[in-house]
Scaffold this motif. Structure first.
Motif, PDB file in Angstrom:
ATOM      1  N   LEU A 103       4.377   6.497   2.138  1.00  0.00           N
ATOM      2  CA  LEU A 103       3.285   5.347   1.860  1.00  0.00           C
ATOM      3  C   LEU A 103       3.471   4.956   0.452  1.00  0.00           C
ATOM      4  O   LEU A 103       3.844   5.663  -0.275  1.00  0.00           O
ATOM      5  CB  LEU A 103       1.834   5.935   2.269  1.00  0.00           C
ATOM      6  N   SER A 104       3.134   3.554   0.110  1.00  0.00           N
ATOM      7  CA  SER A 104       3.299   2.941  -0.771  1.00  0.00           C
ATOM      8  C   SER A 104       2.323   2.113  -1.422  1.00  0.00           C
ATOM      9  O   SER A 104       1.565   1.604  -0.476  1.00  0.00           O
ATOM     10  CB  SER A 104       4.599   2.190  -0.823  1.00  0.00           C
ATOM     11  N   ALA A 105       2.157   2.015  -2.821  1.00  0.00           N
ATOM     12  CA  ALA A 105       1.019   1.279  -3.331  1.00  0.00           C
ATOM     13  C   ALA A 105       1.689   0.123  -4.310  1.00  0.00           C
ATOM     14  O   ALA A 105       2.663   0.526  -4.862  1.00  0.00           O
ATOM     15  CB  ALA A 105       0.086   2.139  -3.996  1.00  0.00           C
ATOM     16  N   PHE A 106       1.150  -1.060  -4.431  1.00  0.00           N
ATOM     17  CA  PHE A 106       1.979  -1.592  -5.233  1.00  0.00           C
ATOM     18  C   PHE A 106       1.205  -2.787  -5.911  1.00  0.00           C
ATOM     19  O   PHE A 106      -0.034  -3.042  -5.735  1.00  0.00           O
ATOM     20  CB  PHE A 106       2.849  -2.814  -4.293  1.00  0.00           C
ATOM     21  N   LYS A 131      -6.310   3.073  -2.968  1.00  0.00           N
ATOM     22  CA  LYS A 131      -6.551   1.825  -2.145  1.00  0.00           C
ATOM     23  C   LYS A 131      -5.572   1.675  -0.812  1.00  0.00           C
ATOM     24  O   LYS A 131      -5.757   1.225  -0.030  1.00  0.00           O
ATOM     25  CB  LYS A 131      -6.446   0.614  -3.095  1.00  0.00           C
ATOM     26  N   PHE A 132      -4.387   2.151  -1.326  1.00  0.00           N
ATOM     27  CA  PHE A 132      -3.076   1.791  -0.341  1.00  0.00           C
ATOM     28  C   PHE A 132      -2.619   2.935   0.494  1.00  0.00           C
ATOM     29  O   PHE A 132      -2.323   2.954   1.597  1.00  0.00           O
ATOM     30  CB  PHE A 132      -1.895   1.092  -0.963  1.00  0.00           C
ATOM     31  N   THR A 133      -3.173   4.427  -0.220  1.00  0.00           N
ATOM     32  CA  THR A 133      -2.470   5.347   0.556  1.00  0.00           C
ATOM     33  C   THR A 133      -3.573   6.521   0.724  1.00  0.00           C
ATOM     34  O   THR A 133      -3.273   7.485   1.485  1.00  0.00           O
ATOM     35  CB  THR A 133      -1.482   6.152  -0.412  1.00  0.00           C
ATOM     36  N   GLY A 134      -4.692   6.221   0.356  1.00  0.00           N
ATOM     37  CA  GLY A 134      -5.893   7.197   0.422  1.00  0.00           C
ATOM     38  C   GLY A 134      -5.928   8.308  -0.682  1.00  0.00           C
ATOM     39  O   GLY A 134      -5.210   8.186  -1.593  1.00  0.00           O
ATOM     40  N   ALA A 172      -7.082  16.606  -2.522  1.00  0.00           N
ATOM     41  CA  ALA A 172      -5.881  16.334  -2.672  1.00  0.00           C
ATOM     42  C   ALA A 172      -5.073  16.618  -1.328  1.00  0.00           C
ATOM     43  O   ALA A 172      -4.025  16.079  -0.801  1.00  0.00           O
ATOM     44  CB  ALA A 172      -4.996  17.313  -3.732  1.00  0.00           C
ATOM     45  N   SER A 173      -5.895  17.523  -0.473  1.00  0.00           N
ATOM     46  CA  SER A 173      -5.122  17.674   0.824  1.00  0.00           C
ATOM     47  C   SER A 173      -5.658  16.419   2.002  1.00  0.00           C
ATOM     48  O   SER A 173      -5.095  16.581   3.150  1.00  0.00           O
ATOM     49  CB  SER A 173      -5.543  19.113   1.357  1.00  0.00           C
ATOM     50  N   SER A 174      -6.577  15.755   1.790  1.00  0.00           N
ATOM     51  CA  SER A 174      -6.866  14.706   2.466  1.00  0.00           C
ATOM     52  C   SER A 174      -6.079  13.366   2.427  1.00  0.00           C
ATOM     53  O   SER A 174      -5.823  12.954   1.371  1.00  0.00           O
ATOM     54  CB  SER A 174      -8.387  14.425   2.372  1.00  0.00           C
ATOM     55  N   SER A 175      -5.684  12.755   3.525  1.00  0.00           N
ATOM     56  CA  SER A 175      -5.187  11.526   3.481  1.00  0.00           C
ATOM     57  C   SER A 175      -5.661  10.592   4.853  1.00  0.00           C
ATOM     58  O   SER A 175      -5.605  11.257   5.883  1.00  0.00           O
ATOM     59  CB  SER A 175      -3.881  11.601   3.471  1.00  0.00           C
ATOM     60  N   PRO A 176      -5.665   9.453   4.615  1.00  0.00           N
ATOM     61  CA  PRO A 176      -6.199   8.576   6.075  1.00  0.00           C
ATOM     62  C   PRO A 176      -4.952   8.670   7.041  1.00  0.00           C
ATOM     63  O   PRO A 176      -5.602   8.756   8.297  1.00  0.00           O
ATOM     64  CB  PRO A 176      -6.128   7.053   5.523  1.00  0.00           C
TER      65      PRO A 176
END
Length: 305
Positions: A103-106, A131-134, A172-176
């Motif tokens: 996943l990327s943020a820009f 905002k972009f990767t959770g 740290a272990s959580s992500s959408p």
């Protein structure tokens, strides 16, 4: 002067050939090389103080896995050139790509930098990545992309990698998109019960008091009925004797009693939505039966006169 159609057609072809030849000549011009100069990469702490500063030229990497905390940020300042001319490229992005998830943020060029003639500034921080990767931590690759339609080709500069440190291991272990079974189980657990505090009911008098005053209201009606059916007497001489008028008169009086019953039900139990349809039906019955009853009485009195 007379001009033939063939001469006009030949003139049109000549002009078309000139236009096509000019278009081919313009498109065949060589495009210039897009370059980035004076790049400076700074890391700032939570209070805005400078942690580190690196200068470099394409394509050298400037980051060697430094840690980026929640409130820290990475800032890149640069200038872009098309040949020897300083320009603002049509596309300029600073991209942070997670090695674990992809996943990327820009961050892209701001409106101020688009018109300002100084160096271009791009910033990347934990809030933008979130905002972009959770809520995702770990190693991120930092890229700089630049492109313009007037350039022969775009640029992709790998500035190195940094480690985004989450505030806690649970976060740290959580992500959408990439949640572990433990964090998913915690997010789906039962929420605490919501308890509402309602206003206490107002104190009311006993039911016997309400019954007493209702009886006082009904006493005048009972007295009138007792007087009409008692000392005064009921005069039924004008009551119709024919079948149809008689039924109309009976229906008229029953409809009046029904309307009184509807009002009593509304006073005791019903609400407005329950009362209106029944009252409309009783009112329609009163209108129809009363129309025929009064019509019969009017015609009967004319015959007697």
């Amino acid at each position: 002067m007379r001009v033939s159609i063939s001469s006009i057609f030949l003139l049109f072809l000549s002009l078309s050939g000139l236009c096509l030849g000019q278009e081919v000549e313009i498109n065949s011009l060589p495009k210039k090389q897009l370059s980035i100069k004076g790049l400076k990469l700074n890391m700032y702490d939570t209070d805005g103080s400078l942690i580190s500063s690196e200068n470099g030229n394409f394509p050298s990497a400037l980051l060697a896995n430094p840690q980026l905390l929640t409130a820290q940020r990475i800032e890149v300042r640069l200038s872009t050139f098309l040949g020897e001319e300083k320009i603002r490229p049509q596309q300029l992005q600073l991209i942070a790509e997670s090695r674990a998830s992809g996943l990327s943020a820009f961050a892209q060029i701001s409106k101020r930098d688009a018109v300002f003639n100084g160096p271009i500034t791009l910033s990347m921080d934990a809030a933008l990545i979130k905002k972009f990767t959770g809520e995702q931590a770990g190693l991120f690759e930092l890229y700089l992309l630049a492109a313009d339609s007037s350039a022969s080709q775009g640029l992709r500069w790998n500035l190195g990698a940094f480690e985004l440190v989450a505030p806690s291991a649970a976060v740290a272990s959580s992500s959408p998109l990439f949640k572990s079974a433990t964090s998913q189980e915690l997010s789906l657990s039962q929420k605490p019960e919501i308890r509402h505090i309602f206003r206490a009911a107002a104190r009311r008098p006993p039911a016997a008091v309400s019954v007493f005053f209702s009886a006082l209201v009904l006493i005048p009606l009972v007295a009138v009925l007792a007087y009409v059916f008692g000392p005064l007497g009921v005069n039924a001489k004008g009551f119709p004797t024919a079948f149809a008028p008689k039924m109309a008169a009976v229906a008229f009086h029953i409809s009046l009693l029904a309307m009184v019953g509807v009002l009593a039900a509304f006073w005791i139990k019903w609400n407005l939505l329950q009362t209106i349809p029944v009252a409309m039906a009783a009112g329609a019955a009163i209108f129809v039966s009363g129309y025929f009853s009064l019509g019969y009485l009017a015609s009967h009195s004319e015959k007697q006169d």
